[in-house]
Design a protein around this motif. Structure first.
Motif, PDB file in Angstrom:
ATOM      1  N   VAL A   6      13.440  79.160  83.592  1.00 52.33           N
ATOM      2  CA  VAL A   6      13.257  80.225  82.627  1.00 52.33           C
ATOM      3  C   VAL A   6      12.859  81.462  83.431  1.00 52.33           C
ATOM      4  O   VAL A   6      11.973  81.391  84.284  1.00 52.33           O
ATOM      5  CB  VAL A   6      12.157  79.870  81.602  1.00 52.33           C
ATOM      6  CG1 VAL A   6      11.863  81.047  80.689  1.00 52.33           C
ATOM      7  CG2 VAL A   6      12.559  78.647  80.783  1.00 52.33           C
ATOM      8  N   LEU A  23       4.545  77.018  80.322  1.00 53.95           N
ATOM      9  CA  LEU A  23       5.820  76.394  80.683  1.00 53.95           C
ATOM     10  C   LEU A  23       5.637  75.306  81.737  1.00 53.95           C
ATOM     11  O   LEU A  23       6.205  74.230  81.627  1.00 53.95           O
ATOM     12  CB  LEU A  23       6.816  77.455  81.160  1.00 53.95           C
ATOM     13  CG  LEU A  23       7.206  78.496  80.109  1.00 53.95           C
ATOM     14  CD1 LEU A  23       8.186  79.504  80.690  1.00 53.95           C
ATOM     15  CD2 LEU A  23       7.772  77.849  78.862  1.00 53.95           C
ATOM     16  N   CYS A  30       9.820  78.133  86.152  1.00 51.60           N
ATOM     17  CA  CYS A  30      10.070  79.520  85.801  1.00 51.60           C
ATOM     18  C   CYS A  30       9.937  80.433  87.007  1.00 51.60           C
ATOM     19  O   CYS A  30       9.250  80.120  87.970  1.00 51.60           O
ATOM     20  CB  CYS A  30       9.169  79.977  84.673  1.00 51.60           C
ATOM     21  SG  CYS A  30       7.434  79.665  84.934  1.00 51.60           S
ATOM     22  N   VAL A  51      17.473  80.416  80.617  1.00 54.40           N
ATOM     23  CA  VAL A  51      16.955  81.189  79.493  1.00 54.40           C
ATOM     24  C   VAL A  51      16.169  82.368  80.059  1.00 54.40           C
ATOM     25  O   VAL A  51      15.496  82.231  81.087  1.00 54.40           O
ATOM     26  CB  VAL A  51      15.994  80.356  78.597  1.00 54.40           C
ATOM     27  CG1 VAL A  51      15.493  81.170  77.414  1.00 54.40           C
ATOM     28  CG2 VAL A  51      16.655  79.088  78.102  1.00 54.40           C
ATOM     29  N   LEU A  53      13.178  85.133  79.016  1.00 52.80           N
ATOM     30  CA  LEU A  53      12.154  85.623  78.085  1.00 52.80           C
ATOM     31  C   LEU A  53      11.955  87.091  78.445  1.00 52.80           C
ATOM     32  O   LEU A  53      11.444  87.406  79.517  1.00 52.80           O
ATOM     33  CB  LEU A  53      10.832  84.873  78.274  1.00 52.80           C
ATOM     34  CG  LEU A  53      10.758  83.456  77.742  1.00 52.80           C
ATOM     35  CD1 LEU A  53       9.409  82.828  78.074  1.00 52.80           C
ATOM     36  CD2 LEU A  53      10.976  83.436  76.238  1.00 52.80           C
ATOM     37  N   LEU A 118      12.752  77.505  73.025  1.00 49.13           N
ATOM     38  CA  LEU A 118      13.242  77.150  74.363  1.00 49.13           C
ATOM     39  C   LEU A 118      14.028  75.839  74.340  1.00 49.13           C
ATOM     40  O   LEU A 118      15.036  75.715  75.022  1.00 49.13           O
ATOM     41  CB  LEU A 118      12.087  77.055  75.365  1.00 49.13           C
ATOM     42  CG  LEU A 118      11.493  78.383  75.821  1.00 49.13           C
ATOM     43  CD1 LEU A 118      10.257  78.138  76.665  1.00 49.13           C
ATOM     44  CD2 LEU A 118      12.525  79.194  76.594  1.00 49.13           C
ATOM     45  N   TYR A 121      17.728  75.764  73.988  1.00 49.84           N
ATOM     46  CA  TYR A 121      18.567  76.263  75.085  1.00 49.84           C
ATOM     47  C   TYR A 121      18.477  75.469  76.368  1.00 49.84           C
ATOM     48  O   TYR A 121      19.318  75.614  77.239  1.00 49.84           O
ATOM     49  CB  TYR A 121      18.204  77.717  75.384  1.00 49.84           C
ATOM     50  CG  TYR A 121      18.255  78.610  74.165  1.00 49.84           C
ATOM     51  CD1 TYR A 121      19.450  78.818  73.474  1.00 49.84           C
ATOM     52  CD2 TYR A 121      17.109  79.242  73.697  1.00 49.84           C
ATOM     53  CE1 TYR A 121      19.499  79.628  72.358  1.00 49.84           C
ATOM     54  CE2 TYR A 121      17.165  80.071  72.576  1.00 49.84           C
ATOM     55  CZ  TYR A 121      18.353  80.268  71.915  1.00 49.84           C
ATOM     56  OH  TYR A 121      18.392  81.066  70.815  1.00 49.84           O
ATOM     57  N   LEU A 122      17.424  74.659  76.528  1.00 51.37           N
ATOM     58  CA  LEU A 122      17.248  73.933  77.790  1.00 51.37           C
ATOM     59  C   LEU A 122      17.783  72.507  77.708  1.00 51.37           C
ATOM     60  O   LEU A 122      17.728  71.874  76.694  1.00 51.37           O
ATOM     61  CB  LEU A 122      15.769  73.903  78.190  1.00 51.37           C
ATOM     62  CG  LEU A 122      15.168  75.249  78.550  1.00 51.37           C
ATOM     63  CD1 LEU A 122      13.667  75.106  78.836  1.00 51.37           C
ATOM     64  CD2 LEU A 122      15.835  75.849  79.786  1.00 51.37           C
TER      65      LEU A 122
END
Length: 122
Positions: A6, A23, A30, A51, A53, A118, A121-122
């Protein structure tokens, strides 16, 4: 196994710190940056970002501009982007979605809602 990452884009280190902690506690990798232009560079270099953010209120390039630029990048047009904004005013959500964000979350962030978004999408 490929690590899904991310990308957190926010000019406030406290927000980055908090999001990273949440996360990582869920084993979500991330990477972070404080500017829109750095985010664009990272997206060009990294293929593991799944993704984004995206903070909306940032100096230099705001989130709207960064999102619409990502939507024009070859190979990144469909990357999921969740807009993160402190200005939860009427019309903000629509403005984020019009800029090309897939979803929207307001600050202070509801961690459970963020994780639900999230997971899509993950």
């Amino acid at each position: 196994m490929e690590q899904k990452q991310v990308l957190i884009v926010d000019d406030d280190v406290r927000n980055i710190f908090a999001l990273k902690a949440v996360l990582r506690s869920r084993n979500i990798s991330c990477i972070t940056t404080g500017t829109g232009s750095e985010a664009l560079q990272l997206l060009k270099q990294e293929n593991e970002i799944k993704v984004v953010l995206m903070d909306i209120m940032m100096p230099d390039m705001d989130g709207y501009e960064t999102i619409s630029t990502i939507r024009q990048m070859p190979g990144k047009e469909h990357i999921p982007i969740i807009a993160v904004t402190a200005k939860a005013m009427t019309g903000d959500r629509e403005k984020c979605l019009e800029a090309g964000a897939n979803n929207y979350i307001s600050k202070p962030i509801d961690v459970d809602e963020l994780l639900i978004q999230l997971q899509q999408y993950l």
